[in-house]
Design an enzyme around this catalytic site. Structure first.
Site, PDB file in Angstrom:
ATOM      1  N   SER A  60       1.786  -9.728  -1.136  1.00  0.00           N
ATOM      2  CA  SER A  60       1.424  -8.315  -0.977  1.00  0.00           C
ATOM      3  C   SER A  60       1.781  -7.717   0.376  1.00  0.00           C
ATOM      4  CB  SER A  60      -0.069  -8.130  -1.246  1.00  0.00           C
ATOM      5  OG  SER A  60      -0.846  -9.024  -0.468  1.00  0.00           O
ATOM      6  N   LYS A 101       0.812  -1.225   0.000  1.00  0.00           N
ATOM      7  CA  LYS A 101       0.000   0.000   0.000  1.00  0.00           C
ATOM      8  C   LYS A 101       0.845   1.275   0.000  1.00  0.00           C
ATOM      9  CE  LYS A 101      -4.460  -1.597   1.529  1.00  0.00           C
ATOM     10  NZ  LYS A 101      -4.277  -3.009   1.961  1.00  0.00           N
ATOM     11  N   GLU A 143      -9.653   6.604   4.248  1.00  0.00           N
ATOM     12  CA  GLU A 143     -10.303   5.657   5.137  1.00  0.00           C
ATOM     13  C   GLU A 143      -9.343   4.490   5.356  1.00  0.00           C
ATOM     14  OE1 GLU A 143     -11.211   6.051   1.920  1.00  0.00           O
ATOM     15  OE2 GLU A 143     -10.411   4.148   1.185  1.00  0.00           O
TER      16      GLU A 143
HETATM   17  C1  LIG Z   1      -5.122  -4.099   1.478  1.00  0.00           C
HETATM   18  C2  LIG Z   1      -4.402  -5.340   1.186  1.00  0.00           C
HETATM   19  C3  LIG Z   1      -4.782  -6.203   0.111  1.00  0.00           C
HETATM   20  C4  LIG Z   1      -6.002  -5.992  -0.721  1.00  0.00           C
HETATM   21  O1  LIG Z   1      -6.087  -4.799  -1.440  1.00  0.00           O
HETATM   22  P1  LIG Z   1      -5.864  -4.714  -3.021  1.00  0.00           P
HETATM   23  O2  LIG Z   1      -6.122  -3.284  -3.318  1.00  0.00           O
HETATM   24  O3  LIG Z   1      -6.823  -5.637  -3.683  1.00  0.00           O
HETATM   25  O4  LIG Z   1      -4.459  -5.102  -3.272  1.00  0.00           O
HETATM   26  C5  LIG Z   1      -3.997  -7.310  -0.143  1.00  0.00           C
HETATM   27  N1  LIG Z   1      -2.914  -7.606   0.596  1.00  0.00           N
HETATM   28  C6  LIG Z   1      -2.525  -6.826   1.640  1.00  0.00           C
HETATM   29  C7  LIG Z   1      -1.332  -7.219   2.424  1.00  0.00           C
HETATM   30  C8  LIG Z   1      -3.255  -5.672   1.964  1.00  0.00           C
HETATM   31  O5  LIG Z   1      -2.863  -4.912   2.997  1.00  0.00           O
END
Ligand SMILES: *Cc1c(COP(=O)(O)O)cnc(C)c1O
Length: 410
Positions: A388, A98, A120
Protein backbone atom coordinates in the site's frame (compact mmCIF):
# COMPACT_ATOMS: atom_id res chain seq x y z
CA UNK A 1 -15.47 -4.48 -16.05
CA UNK A 2 -14.32 -8.08 -16.39
CA UNK A 3 -17.66 -9.48 -15.18
CA UNK A 4 -21.15 -9.47 -16.57
CA UNK A 5 -24.44 -9.47 -14.69
CA UNK A 6 -24.85 -8.31 -11.12
CA UNK A 7 -21.48 -7.77 -9.46
CA UNK A 8 -20.70 -7.29 -5.80
CA UNK A 9 -20.14 -3.57 -6.44
CA UNK A 10 -23.60 -3.32 -8.11
CA UNK A 11 -25.30 -4.94 -5.12
CA UNK A 12 -23.57 -3.04 -2.31
CA UNK A 13 -24.24 -0.63 -0.76
CA UNK A 14 -28.06 -0.91 -0.93
CA UNK A 15 -30.29 2.13 -1.48
CA UNK A 16 -29.90 3.16 2.19
CA UNK A 17 -26.13 2.93 2.12
CA UNK A 18 -25.94 -0.42 3.92
CA UNK A 19 -23.61 -3.36 3.39
CA UNK A 20 -25.68 -6.07 5.03
CA UNK A 21 -26.00 -5.02 8.69
CA UNK A 22 -23.28 -2.38 8.42
CA UNK A 23 -23.01 1.18 7.14
CA UNK A 24 -25.85 3.67 6.77
CA UNK A 25 -25.84 7.28 7.86
CA UNK A 26 -25.48 7.84 11.59
CA UNK A 27 -24.29 11.41 11.48
CA UNK A 28 -26.21 14.20 13.24
CA UNK A 29 -29.57 14.51 11.40
CA UNK A 30 -28.97 18.12 10.31
CA UNK A 31 -26.17 16.80 8.04
CA UNK A 32 -28.58 14.50 6.17
CA UNK A 33 -29.22 17.01 3.35
CA UNK A 34 -25.46 17.58 2.97
CA UNK A 35 -24.84 13.87 2.45
CA UNK A 36 -27.84 13.59 0.11
CA UNK A 37 -26.42 16.41 -2.01
CA UNK A 38 -23.06 14.62 -2.17
CA UNK A 39 -24.63 11.25 -3.04
CA UNK A 40 -26.72 12.83 -5.80
CA UNK A 41 -23.81 14.77 -7.29
CA UNK A 42 -21.54 11.74 -7.17
CA UNK A 43 -24.12 9.52 -8.86
CA UNK A 44 -24.37 11.99 -11.72
CA UNK A 45 -20.67 12.79 -12.08
CA UNK A 46 -19.17 9.31 -11.67
CA UNK A 47 -20.35 8.02 -15.03
CA UNK A 48 -19.79 11.18 -17.05
CA UNK A 49 -17.26 10.47 -19.84
CA UNK A 50 -15.57 13.84 -19.23
CA UNK A 51 -15.01 13.00 -15.59
CA UNK A 52 -13.61 9.54 -16.42
CA UNK A 53 -11.28 11.05 -19.01
CA UNK A 54 -10.00 13.73 -16.64
CA UNK A 55 -9.49 11.15 -13.88
CA UNK A 56 -7.53 8.86 -16.22
CA UNK A 57 -5.32 11.72 -17.38
CA UNK A 58 -4.39 12.79 -13.88
CA UNK A 59 -3.87 9.18 -12.76
CA UNK A 60 -1.36 8.70 -15.54
CA UNK A 61 0.43 12.03 -15.44
CA UNK A 62 0.35 13.15 -11.81
CA UNK A 63 0.16 9.82 -10.01
CA UNK A 64 2.21 7.54 -12.23
CA UNK A 65 -0.44 4.88 -12.89
CA UNK A 66 -0.64 2.10 -13.75
CA UNK A 67 1.55 0.80 -10.92
CA UNK A 68 3.07 -2.62 -11.71
CA UNK A 69 2.53 -6.08 -10.23
CA UNK A 70 5.95 -7.46 -9.29
CA UNK A 71 7.13 -10.98 -8.37
CA UNK A 72 9.15 -11.08 -5.11
CA UNK A 73 11.40 -13.76 -6.52
CA UNK A 74 14.09 -13.78 -3.86
CA UNK A 75 11.78 -14.13 -0.87
CA UNK A 76 9.61 -16.63 -2.77
CA UNK A 77 12.75 -18.74 -3.40
CA UNK A 78 13.86 -18.43 0.23
CA UNK A 79 10.47 -19.67 1.43
CA UNK A 80 10.05 -22.45 -1.13
CA UNK A 81 6.23 -22.31 -0.87
CA UNK A 82 3.63 -20.28 -2.73
CA UNK A 83 4.90 -17.48 -4.99
CA UNK A 84 4.65 -13.92 -3.64
CA UNK A 85 3.61 -10.99 -5.85
CA UNK A 86 3.06 -7.35 -4.89
CA UNK A 87 0.91 -4.59 -6.36
CA UNK A 88 3.26 -1.60 -6.20
CA UNK A 89 1.02 1.11 -4.73
CA UNK A 90 4.18 2.40 -3.03
CA UNK A 91 5.13 3.83 -6.43
CA UNK A 92 2.23 6.28 -6.43
CA UNK A 93 3.05 9.99 -6.25
CA UNK A 94 3.21 10.93 -2.53
CA UNK A 95 4.07 7.32 -1.69
CA UNK A 96 0.84 5.44 -1.02
CA UNK A 97 -2.55 4.38 -2.35
CA UNK A 98 -4.32 7.29 -0.62
CA UNK A 99 -3.85 9.61 -3.58
CA UNK A 100 -6.18 7.33 -5.61
CA UNK A 101 -9.20 8.70 -3.76
CA UNK A 102 -7.73 12.15 -3.02
CA UNK A 103 -7.48 12.89 -6.73
CA UNK A 104 -11.05 11.62 -7.16
CA UNK A 105 -12.38 13.88 -4.37
CA UNK A 106 -10.54 16.89 -5.84
CA UNK A 107 -12.12 16.34 -9.26
CA UNK A 108 -15.51 15.73 -7.69
CA UNK A 109 -15.23 18.95 -5.64
CA UNK A 110 -14.41 20.96 -8.73
CA UNK A 111 -17.33 19.53 -10.66
CA UNK A 112 -19.64 20.22 -7.71
CA UNK A 113 -18.48 23.86 -7.72
CA UNK A 114 -16.74 23.60 -4.32
CA UNK A 115 -13.60 25.66 -3.70
CA UNK A 116 -12.10 23.74 -0.82
CA UNK A 117 -11.18 20.29 0.47
CA UNK A 118 -11.28 19.49 4.19
CA UNK A 119 -9.81 16.39 5.83
CA UNK A 120 -8.18 14.96 8.91
CA UNK A 121 -4.82 13.24 8.92
CA UNK A 122 -2.92 11.09 11.42
CA UNK A 123 0.74 10.89 10.50
CA UNK A 124 0.18 13.20 7.53
CA UNK A 125 0.06 10.67 4.66
CA UNK A 126 -3.54 11.43 3.74
CA UNK A 127 -2.93 15.16 4.25
CA UNK A 128 0.03 15.24 1.86
CA UNK A 129 -1.84 13.25 -0.82
CA UNK A 130 -4.85 15.55 -0.51
CA UNK A 131 -2.75 18.73 -0.51
CA UNK A 132 -1.10 17.57 -3.72
CA UNK A 133 -4.45 16.82 -5.41
CA UNK A 134 -5.88 20.16 -4.20
CA UNK A 135 -2.90 22.07 -5.61
CA UNK A 136 -3.30 20.37 -8.99
CA UNK A 137 -6.96 21.38 -9.22
CA UNK A 138 -6.63 24.88 -7.75
CA UNK A 139 -8.60 24.11 -4.58
CA UNK A 140 -7.99 25.35 -1.05
CA UNK A 141 -7.08 22.59 1.38
CA UNK A 142 -7.57 22.49 5.14
CA UNK A 143 -6.04 19.54 7.00
CA UNK A 144 -6.95 18.92 10.64
CA UNK A 145 -4.23 17.19 12.62
CA UNK A 146 -3.81 16.35 16.30
CA UNK A 147 -1.34 18.70 17.96
CA UNK A 148 0.65 15.70 19.20
CA UNK A 149 0.99 14.43 15.61
CA UNK A 150 1.92 17.89 14.30
CA UNK A 151 4.90 17.90 16.68
CA UNK A 152 5.84 14.32 15.78
CA UNK A 153 5.88 14.41 11.98
CA UNK A 154 7.62 17.59 10.95
CA UNK A 155 8.41 16.50 7.40
CA UNK A 156 4.79 15.89 6.34
CA UNK A 157 3.59 19.11 8.01
CA UNK A 158 6.21 21.02 6.02
CA UNK A 159 5.17 19.25 2.81
CA UNK A 160 1.49 20.05 3.31
CA UNK A 161 2.34 23.72 3.89
CA UNK A 162 4.63 23.79 0.87
CA UNK A 163 1.79 22.37 -1.24
CA UNK A 164 -0.40 25.24 -0.07
CA UNK A 165 -2.55 23.48 2.55
CA UNK A 166 -3.52 25.04 5.85
CA UNK A 167 -2.70 22.68 8.73
CA UNK A 168 -5.08 23.09 11.67
CA UNK A 169 -3.59 21.69 14.91
CA UNK A 170 -6.23 20.15 17.21
CA UNK A 171 -5.30 20.33 20.89
CA UNK A 172 -8.38 18.74 22.53
CA UNK A 173 -8.43 15.30 24.20
CA UNK A 174 -5.49 13.07 23.28
CA UNK A 175 -4.76 15.47 20.40
CA UNK A 176 -4.40 12.70 17.80
CA UNK A 177 -6.42 11.21 14.91
CA UNK A 178 -9.79 10.83 16.62
CA UNK A 179 -9.86 14.49 17.73
CA UNK A 180 -8.65 15.57 14.28
CA UNK A 181 -11.58 13.65 12.69
CA UNK A 182 -14.10 15.29 15.00
CA UNK A 183 -12.64 18.70 14.22
CA UNK A 184 -12.67 18.09 10.43
CA UNK A 185 -16.29 16.95 10.60
CA UNK A 186 -17.22 20.08 12.53
CA UNK A 187 -15.47 22.25 9.94
CA UNK A 188 -17.32 20.47 7.12
CA UNK A 189 -20.69 20.91 8.84
CA UNK A 190 -20.01 24.67 8.92
CA UNK A 191 -18.48 25.04 5.44
CA UNK A 192 -20.31 22.50 3.26
CA UNK A 193 -21.66 25.28 1.06
CA UNK A 194 -18.24 25.76 -0.50
CA UNK A 195 -16.21 22.79 0.80
CA UNK A 196 -16.11 18.99 0.37
CA UNK A 197 -14.94 16.57 3.05
CA UNK A 198 -12.32 14.17 1.62
CA UNK A 199 -12.36 11.40 4.20
CA UNK A 200 -9.15 9.37 4.70
CA UNK A 201 -10.49 5.82 4.26
CA UNK A 202 -13.55 3.75 3.29
CA UNK A 203 -15.28 4.80 6.50
CA UNK A 204 -17.85 7.35 7.67
CA UNK A 205 -21.53 7.70 6.74
CA UNK A 206 -22.92 6.83 3.31
CA UNK A 207 -21.88 7.76 0.61
CA UNK A 208 -18.25 8.16 1.80
CA UNK A 209 -17.32 4.44 2.05
CA UNK A 210 -18.72 3.83 -1.44
CA UNK A 211 -16.97 6.82 -3.01
CA UNK A 212 -13.60 5.87 -1.52
CA UNK A 213 -14.03 2.24 -2.58
CA UNK A 214 -14.96 3.23 -6.13
CA UNK A 215 -11.93 5.51 -6.51
CA UNK A 216 -9.64 2.84 -5.01
CA UNK A 217 -11.01 0.09 -7.27
CA UNK A 218 -8.51 1.09 -9.97
CA UNK A 219 -5.97 -0.90 -7.92
CA UNK A 220 -7.87 -4.17 -8.23
CA UNK A 221 -8.90 -3.65 -11.85
CA UNK A 222 -5.29 -3.09 -12.85
CA UNK A 223 -3.97 -5.89 -10.64
CA UNK A 224 -6.37 -8.44 -12.10
CA UNK A 225 -5.42 -7.70 -15.70
CA UNK A 226 -1.70 -7.54 -14.86
CA UNK A 227 -1.82 -10.81 -12.96
CA UNK A 228 -3.58 -12.61 -15.79
CA UNK A 229 -1.01 -11.28 -18.21
CA UNK A 230 2.00 -12.27 -16.05
CA UNK A 231 0.71 -15.80 -15.37
CA UNK A 232 -0.77 -16.44 -18.79
CA UNK A 233 -4.35 -16.53 -17.59
CA UNK A 234 -4.31 -17.65 -13.94
CA UNK A 235 -5.77 -15.62 -11.06
CA UNK A 236 -3.98 -15.42 -7.69
CA UNK A 237 -5.07 -18.03 -5.14
CA UNK A 238 -4.87 -15.46 -2.32
CA UNK A 239 -5.11 -11.67 -2.14
CA UNK A 240 -3.75 -10.02 1.01
CA UNK A 241 -4.01 -6.45 2.35
CA UNK A 242 -3.52 -4.66 5.66
CA UNK A 243 -6.67 -3.10 7.06
CA UNK A 244 -7.32 0.01 9.14
CA UNK A 245 -10.45 1.53 7.58
CA UNK A 246 -10.11 -0.68 4.52
CA UNK A 247 -9.41 1.61 1.57
CA UNK A 248 -6.32 -0.14 0.19
CA UNK A 249 -7.87 -3.54 0.93
CA UNK A 250 -11.16 -2.80 -0.87
CA UNK A 251 -9.12 -1.34 -3.71
CA UNK A 252 -7.27 -4.55 -4.41
CA UNK A 253 -10.17 -6.88 -3.46
CA UNK A 254 -12.41 -5.14 -6.00
CA UNK A 255 -10.63 -6.96 -8.84
CA UNK A 256 -11.39 -10.38 -7.31
CA UNK A 257 -14.62 -10.11 -5.28
CA UNK A 258 -16.63 -11.86 -7.96
CA UNK A 259 -14.12 -14.72 -8.25
CA UNK A 260 -15.05 -17.06 -5.37
CA UNK A 261 -11.94 -19.20 -5.97
CA UNK A 262 -9.72 -16.28 -4.91
CA UNK A 263 -9.31 -16.22 -1.09
CA UNK A 264 -9.29 -12.72 0.41
CA UNK A 265 -7.28 -11.98 3.56
CA UNK A 266 -7.26 -8.93 5.85
CA UNK A 267 -4.31 -8.36 8.17
CA UNK A 268 -4.77 -6.32 11.34
CA UNK A 269 -2.12 -4.86 13.67
CA UNK A 270 -1.60 -6.90 16.84
CA UNK A 271 0.68 -4.15 18.20
CA UNK A 272 2.51 -5.23 21.35
CA UNK A 273 0.05 -7.89 22.49
CA UNK A 274 -3.57 -9.07 22.49
CA UNK A 275 -4.24 -7.07 25.70
CA UNK A 276 -6.78 -4.24 25.42
CA UNK A 277 -5.13 -0.95 24.46
CA UNK A 278 -2.01 -2.72 23.12
CA UNK A 279 -3.20 -3.33 19.53
CA UNK A 280 -5.65 -2.08 16.88
CA UNK A 281 -7.11 -5.42 15.69
CA UNK A 282 -10.71 -4.26 15.30
CA UNK A 283 -12.23 -7.23 13.43
CA UNK A 284 -10.37 -9.69 15.67
CA UNK A 285 -11.40 -8.23 19.05
CA UNK A 286 -14.15 -5.66 18.28
CA UNK A 287 -17.95 -5.75 18.56
CA UNK A 288 -20.76 -4.27 16.49
CA UNK A 289 -21.06 -0.55 17.21
CA UNK A 290 -21.27 2.92 15.69
CA UNK A 291 -18.24 5.08 14.99
CA UNK A 292 -17.77 8.16 12.78
CA UNK A 293 -21.27 8.04 11.41
CA UNK A 294 -21.54 4.39 10.39
CA UNK A 295 -22.66 1.13 11.92
CA UNK A 296 -19.71 -1.27 11.82
CA UNK A 297 -17.36 -3.24 14.07
CA UNK A 298 -15.65 -1.14 16.73
CA UNK A 299 -12.89 -1.89 19.20
CA UNK A 300 -14.55 -0.89 22.47
CA UNK A 301 -13.45 -0.34 26.06
CA UNK A 302 -15.50 -1.57 29.02
CA UNK A 303 -17.72 1.51 28.89
CA UNK A 304 -18.54 0.95 25.18
CA UNK A 305 -16.42 3.90 23.95
CA UNK A 306 -13.76 3.44 21.26
CA UNK A 307 -10.64 1.81 22.77
CA UNK A 308 -7.24 3.38 22.85
CA UNK A 309 -5.22 1.72 20.10
CA UNK A 310 -1.56 1.04 19.50
CA UNK A 311 0.46 0.02 16.46
CA UNK A 312 3.96 0.63 15.23
CA UNK A 313 2.23 1.64 11.96
CA UNK A 314 0.38 4.88 12.73
CA UNK A 315 -1.78 4.45 9.61
CA UNK A 316 -3.27 1.28 11.13
CA UNK A 317 -4.01 2.73 14.59
CA UNK A 318 -7.78 3.11 14.25
CA UNK A 319 -10.43 1.54 16.54
CA UNK A 320 -12.96 1.04 13.72
CA UNK A 321 -13.21 -0.50 10.26
CA UNK A 322 -15.22 0.42 7.18
CA UNK A 323 -18.70 -1.13 6.86
CA UNK A 324 -18.00 -3.04 3.65
CA UNK A 325 -15.02 -4.79 5.24
CA UNK A 326 -17.22 -5.65 8.25
CA UNK A 327 -19.78 -7.22 5.92
CA UNK A 328 -17.22 -9.22 3.92
CA UNK A 329 -15.93 -10.72 7.17
CA UNK A 330 -19.46 -11.40 8.51
CA UNK A 331 -20.44 -13.28 5.33
CA UNK A 332 -17.24 -15.35 5.40
CA UNK A 333 -15.89 -13.94 2.12
CA UNK A 334 -12.93 -12.41 3.97
CA UNK A 335 -10.66 -14.11 6.48
CA UNK A 336 -8.88 -12.07 9.13
CA UNK A 337 -5.40 -12.52 10.58
CA UNK A 338 -2.97 -10.36 12.54
CA UNK A 339 0.71 -9.42 12.55
CA UNK A 340 2.51 -7.93 15.56
CA UNK A 341 4.72 -4.83 15.73
CA UNK A 342 7.75 -7.06 16.02
CA UNK A 343 6.84 -9.13 12.97
CA UNK A 344 6.07 -6.02 10.90
CA UNK A 345 9.45 -4.45 11.73
CA UNK A 346 11.32 -7.69 10.97
CA UNK A 347 9.49 -7.97 7.65
CA UNK A 348 10.26 -4.34 6.79
CA UNK A 349 13.98 -5.14 7.11
CA UNK A 350 13.71 -8.49 5.32
CA UNK A 351 11.91 -7.09 2.28
CA UNK A 352 14.37 -4.19 2.06
CA UNK A 353 17.38 -6.53 2.16
CA UNK A 354 16.04 -9.33 -0.03
CA UNK A 355 14.09 -7.35 -2.62
CA UNK A 356 15.43 -3.77 -2.61
CA UNK A 357 11.97 -2.44 -1.72
CA UNK A 358 11.24 -0.52 1.50
CA UNK A 359 7.57 -1.11 2.35
CA UNK A 360 5.58 1.14 4.72
CA UNK A 361 5.20 -0.40 8.19
CA UNK A 362 1.47 -0.63 7.42
CA UNK A 363 2.13 -2.72 4.30
CA UNK A 364 4.75 -4.73 6.23
CA UNK A 365 1.87 -6.23 8.26
CA UNK A 366 0.31 -7.61 5.07
CA UNK A 367 3.68 -8.88 3.86
CA UNK A 368 4.45 -10.54 7.22
CA UNK A 369 1.23 -12.54 7.08
CA UNK A 370 1.69 -13.33 3.37
CA UNK A 371 5.16 -14.74 4.04
CA UNK A 372 3.72 -16.97 6.79
CA UNK A 373 0.91 -18.04 4.44
CA UNK A 374 3.32 -18.77 1.58
CA UNK A 375 5.42 -21.06 3.78
CA UNK A 376 2.40 -23.30 4.37
CA UNK A 377 1.20 -23.46 0.73
CA UNK A 378 2.53 -25.39 -2.27
CA UNK A 379 4.73 -23.72 -4.96
CA UNK A 380 1.88 -24.10 -7.45
CA UNK A 381 -0.07 -21.36 -5.60
CA UNK A 382 0.34 -17.59 -5.92
CA UNK A 383 -0.28 -14.84 -3.38
CA UNK A 384 -0.88 -11.21 -4.35
CA UNK A 385 -0.16 -8.60 -1.66
CA UNK A 386 -1.19 -4.97 -1.89
CA UNK A 387 1.99 -3.04 -1.10
CA UNK A 388 0.00 0.00 0.00
CA UNK A 389 2.84 2.46 0.54
CA UNK A 390 6.55 3.10 0.77
CA UNK A 391 8.51 3.07 4.03
CA UNK A 392 10.78 6.10 3.75
CA UNK A 393 8.74 7.72 6.53
CA UNK A 394 9.53 4.75 8.83
CA UNK A 395 13.26 4.37 8.23
CA UNK A 396 14.52 6.46 11.18
CA UNK A 397 12.16 4.70 13.56
CA UNK A 398 13.12 1.20 12.39
CA UNK A 399 16.86 1.94 12.43
CA UNK A 400 16.68 3.29 15.99
CA UNK A 401 14.63 0.33 17.17
CA UNK A 402 16.60 -2.38 15.39
CA UNK A 403 20.04 -0.97 16.19
CA UNK A 404 19.03 -0.92 19.85
CA UNK A 405 18.35 -4.65 19.55
CA UNK A 406 21.48 -5.26 17.47
CA UNK A 407 19.39 -6.91 14.75
CA UNK A 408 20.70 -5.09 11.71
CA UNK A 409 24.37 -5.89 12.16
CA UNK A 410 26.86 -4.64 9.52
C1 LIG B 1 -3.37 4.90 5.60
C2 LIG B 1 -2.60 3.72 5.18
C3 LIG B 1 -3.09 2.39 5.37
C4 LIG B 1 -4.35 2.08 6.11
O1 LIG B 1 -5.54 2.61 5.61
P1 LIG B 1 -6.63 1.74 4.83
O2 LIG B 1 -7.71 2.72 4.57
O3 LIG B 1 -7.05 0.61 5.70
O4 LIG B 1 -5.98 1.27 3.59
C5 LIG B 1 -2.34 1.34 4.88
N1 LIG B 1 -1.17 1.53 4.25
C6 LIG B 1 -0.65 2.78 4.06
C7 LIG B 1 0.65 2.92 3.38
C8 LIG B 1 -1.35 3.91 4.52
O5 LIG B 1 -0.83 5.13 4.33
Amino acid sequence: MPHSGSTHADRFPDADGYYGDFGGNHWPPHLGPVLDELAGAYEEIRSSPDFRRELDTVRTGLQGRPTPVHHLENISDEIGGAGLYVKREDLNHTGAHKINHCVGFALLARRMGKRKLIAETGAGQHGVALASAAARFGLDCEVHMGAVDVDKVDANVGLMRLLGARVVPVASGQATLKEASDSALHAYSEQHGHALYAIGSAIGPHPFPMIVRDFQSVVGQEARAQFLSITGGTLPDHVVACVAGGSNALGVYSGFLDDPEVALHAVEPLGRSARPGQHAATLTFGRPGTLHGARSVVLQDDGGGPSTVLSVASGLAYPGVGPEIAMLRATGRLSVDTASDEEAVATFVRVARSEGIVPALESSHALAFAIRLAAGRPPTERILVNLSGRGDKDVDFVLARQDGGGVLGG
